[in-house]
Write an enzyme that holds these catalytic residues in place. Structure first.
Site, mmCIF file in Angstrom:
data_model
loop_
_atom_site.group_PDB
_atom_site.id
_atom_site.type_symbol
_atom_site.label_atom_id
_atom_site.label_comp_id
_atom_site.label_asym_id
_atom_site.label_seq_id
_atom_site.Cartn_x
_atom_site.Cartn_y
_atom_site.Cartn_z
ATOM 1 N N TYR A 157 8.869 11.704 13.367
ATOM 2 C CA TYR A 157 9.206 13.127 13.415
ATOM 3 C C TYR A 157 7.956 13.997 13.322
ATOM 4 O O TYR A 157 6.899 13.532 12.917
ATOM 5 C CB TYR A 157 10.209 13.491 12.320
ATOM 6 C CG TYR A 157 9.807 13.117 10.919
ATOM 7 C CD1 TYR A 157 8.720 13.706 10.300
ATOM 8 C CD2 TYR A 157 10.547 12.172 10.198
ATOM 9 C CE1 TYR A 157 8.367 13.385 9.005
ATOM 10 C CE2 TYR A 157 10.197 11.841 8.895
ATOM 11 C CZ TYR A 157 9.101 12.444 8.310
ATOM 12 O OH TYR A 157 8.741 12.122 7.039
ATOM 13 N N SER A 195 3.239 12.542 1.552
ATOM 14 C CA SER A 195 3.629 11.169 1.824
ATOM 15 C C SER A 195 5.118 11.102 2.123
ATOM 16 O O SER A 195 5.941 11.663 1.384
ATOM 17 C CB SER A 195 3.272 10.316 0.596
ATOM 18 O OG SER A 195 4.206 9.277 0.433
ATOM 19 N N LYS A 196 5.453 10.415 3.215
ATOM 20 C CA LYS A 196 6.865 10.314 3.604
ATOM 21 C C LYS A 196 7.678 9.635 2.519
ATOM 22 O O LYS A 196 8.869 9.851 2.394
ATOM 23 C CB LYS A 196 6.982 9.529 4.913
ATOM 24 C CG LYS A 196 6.454 10.291 6.099
ATOM 25 C CD LYS A 196 6.596 9.524 7.383
ATOM 26 C CE LYS A 196 5.878 10.282 8.498
ATOM 27 N NZ LYS A 196 5.905 9.610 9.768
ATOM 28 N N ARG A 197 7.008 8.771 1.768
ATOM 29 C CA ARG A 197 7.738 8.030 0.734
ATOM 30 C C ARG A 197 8.226 8.934 -0.402
ATOM 31 O O ARG A 197 9.097 8.564 -1.163
ATOM 32 C CB ARG A 197 6.862 6.906 0.172
ATOM 33 C CG ARG A 197 7.088 5.603 0.928
ATOM 34 C CD ARG A 197 6.125 4.552 0.501
ATOM 35 N NE ARG A 197 4.798 4.852 1.031
ATOM 36 C CZ ARG A 197 3.685 4.819 0.338
ATOM 37 N NH1 ARG A 197 3.717 4.495 -0.919
ATOM 38 N NH2 ARG A 197 2.524 5.113 0.884
ATOM 39 N N ARG A 198 7.633 10.126 -0.495
ATOM 40 C CA ARG A 198 8.027 11.015 -1.601
ATOM 41 C C ARG A 198 9.009 12.095 -1.142
ATOM 42 O O ARG A 198 9.226 13.095 -1.827
ATOM 43 C CB ARG A 198 6.766 11.635 -2.200
ATOM 44 C CG ARG A 198 5.917 10.559 -2.865
ATOM 45 C CD ARG A 198 4.626 11.119 -3.379
ATOM 46 N NE ARG A 198 4.818 12.140 -4.395
ATOM 47 C CZ ARG A 198 3.813 12.853 -4.913
ATOM 48 N NH1 ARG A 198 2.584 12.635 -4.519
ATOM 49 N NH2 ARG A 198 4.049 13.764 -5.815
#
Ligand code: GLU
Length: 501
Positions: free
Chosen positions: A37, A263-266
């Protein structure tokens, strides 16, 4: 964009004839890779390019860097286009797909090979990997050792896979000038014979980006400073082609609220704060595109201490000189404040149009009719996002099924039922189309029942109509609900109090 059939000599002639970029009109590009995205940092890059183009009456080009066939998806391309449309950052040229330009890259490779500025490398990937690991274990910077550089280009190596490498010249400039970061030294130690074309025939980023930027006559490369390390290799390639080197402006990256890299993880953590890494989420979270553009532009760029800018102002005031060097740290509170400011400036009709989609998330199907416009008007000064506005408007569609316990304690003391009954009995004599008429009636009730204290009437009433004591003006609420619904809600509250008392 150059036609694919245009010959290399034509391209070179044009580039040389320009002889420099000074007198050229500005041409900039946004060049996302469609591998996921659209990142909020990427959007900021798009905005800066767009505004820079507008400011200089230049051209803004959208180029989709999709040569990584494994990771590029059509869905990601679609999302990029949708997001740019939503933000009203329409490209003047493009979208241009790199995957449509493979023959142009091939022509450029042929030219480099002919000029002896590139060579085929037959080194086996496993061997290269071994050498890389060796360098790491010896704490050396890995550089290709040039095994194939010395190979006779006319030698026939047979049918073996090969990459094409750039023959890095010995001489290099000692720095380049960056319009944001200033002079950036070029470290020769980091320049090596990098790969232009992979063994599967696909061009690498550093190669295709230079070919495209040169062919598209890009004058200013405005991009994230995560690409600073690539720039020296790219500059060397422009020189090998005799293409004029564009100006570079590397923007500081966009960081999360705690100052660390996004960060995408957050994502979940960010979502709770009202931000996201993905631009599409901002739409879902109820931000207005103009507010997001204002916020992201201002993040890292300033014009005196002005905060709110119309699009016209951004287009005439934006400059690279006032872009800061430190990362832009996302501040959810400020974003919401800017969004709230834009919501207040947005017409009731436009807000109603936006509310329709957000209300359907709550299972409420409505049209953007006059009533919804009035609802929007009643909430626009008290909503930071459209999601919040939809949430706050729910009571207009659903009568309260329960009442806030704290408000009950405070406002529905003994005697409250009588107040509600009195109001309900007065209703038939009121003109509900005029808030002033309701206000006058409630005021006279207050002087009759509560020593003129309107709050003592309004709060029990508000609790009956909305289930809480926080809502738009009670006159507005009654007028929007209408006589019938107001009466029904009062009756229900009276029943509740009759059972309780
Ligand atoms: N495709 C690259 C990216 O998305 C573009 C970098 C550039 O602007 O040169 O990071």
């Amino acid at each position: 964009m150059l036609a694919r059939s245009q010959t290399m000599s034509g391209i070179f002639a044009r580039a040389t004839q320009l002889g420099g970029l000074m007198n050229q009109s500005v041409r900039v590009r946004f060049a996302p890779s469609p591998t996921g995205y659209l990142h909020i940092g990427g959007v900021r890059t798009a905005i800066y390019n767009y505004l820079f183009a507008r400011r200089h009456q230049g051209v803004f080009i959208l180029r989709i860097e999709d040569t990584d066939r494994q990771r590029s998806t059509r869905e990601a391309v679609r999302q990029i286009l949708d997001s740019l449309e939503w933000l009203d950052l329409k490209p003047d040229e493009g979208p241009i797909l790199q995957s449509d330009r493979l023959s142009i890259y091939q022509e450029h490779i042929d030219t480099l090979l002919k000029r002896n500025s590139a060579y085929r490398c037959y080194c086996a990937p496993e061997l290269l990997e071994k050498k890389r690991q060796q360098a790491i274990s010896e704490k050396r910077t890995y550089k290709y050792d040039g095994t194939c550089r010395k190979r006779d280009p006319n030698e026939d190596p047979g049918e073996r896979p090969y990459t094409v490498r750039f023959r890095m010249p010995d001489q290099h400039p000692d720095h380049f000038n960056d319009l944001i970061m200033g002079a950036i030294p070029i470290d020769g130690e980091r320049l090596d014979d990098w790969i232009l074309v992979r063994s599967d025939g696909t061009p690498t980023y550093n190669f295709s980006v230079v070919v495209d930027d040169a062919c598209m006559r890009i004058t200013h490369i405005i991009r994230g400073n995560d690409h600073v390390a690539n720039t020296p290799s790219q500059i060397m390639l422009y020189r090998a082609f005799d293409y004029p080197v564009p100006q570079f402006a590397h923007m500081p990256l966009t960081h999360g609220p705690d100052g660390s890299k996004l960060s995408k993880r957050r994502e979940e953590e960010y979502r709770k704060l009202g931000i996201s890494v993905s631009v599409q989420e901002y739409r879902k979270m109820g931000y207005l595109p103009q507010a997001l553009v204002n916020y992201l532009t201002r993040l890292g760029w300033s014009h005196k201490d002005q905060e709110i800018f119309s699009r016209e102002e951004l287009q005439t005031k934006f400059d690279l000189e006032h872009v800061g060097k430190s990362p832009g740290v996302l501040d959810p509170a400020k974003l919401k404040w800017i969004n709230a400011t834009y919501i207040k400036q947005t017409s009731d009709q436009d807000l109603a149009n936006l509310l329709v989609a957000h209300l359907s998330d709550h299972g409420i199907r409505v049209e953007a009719n006059e009533r919804l416009c009035r609802i929007a008007a009643s909430l626009k000064i008290r909503s930071e996002t459209i999601v919040e506005m939809a949430q706050k408007s729910l009571f207009y569609f659903h009568a309260p099924t329960e009442y806030d316990p704290n408000s009950i304690k405070k406002w529905w003391k003994p005697g409250a039922k009588e107040i509600l009954t009195k109001i309900r009995e007065d209703i038939p004599s009121l003109d509900f189309t005029r808030e002033a008429s309701i206000e006058k009636a409630l005021e006279s009730l207050a002087s009759e029942l509560t020593e003129g204290k309107l709050g003592k009437i309004a709060q029990p009433l508000r609790l009956a109509l909305t289930g809480t004591t926080v809502s738009p003006s009670i006159f507005e609420v009654m007028s929007i609900l209408g006589i019938e619904e107001t009466t029904k809600r009062l009756e229900r509250a009276e029943q509740y109090l009759a059972q309780r008392d």
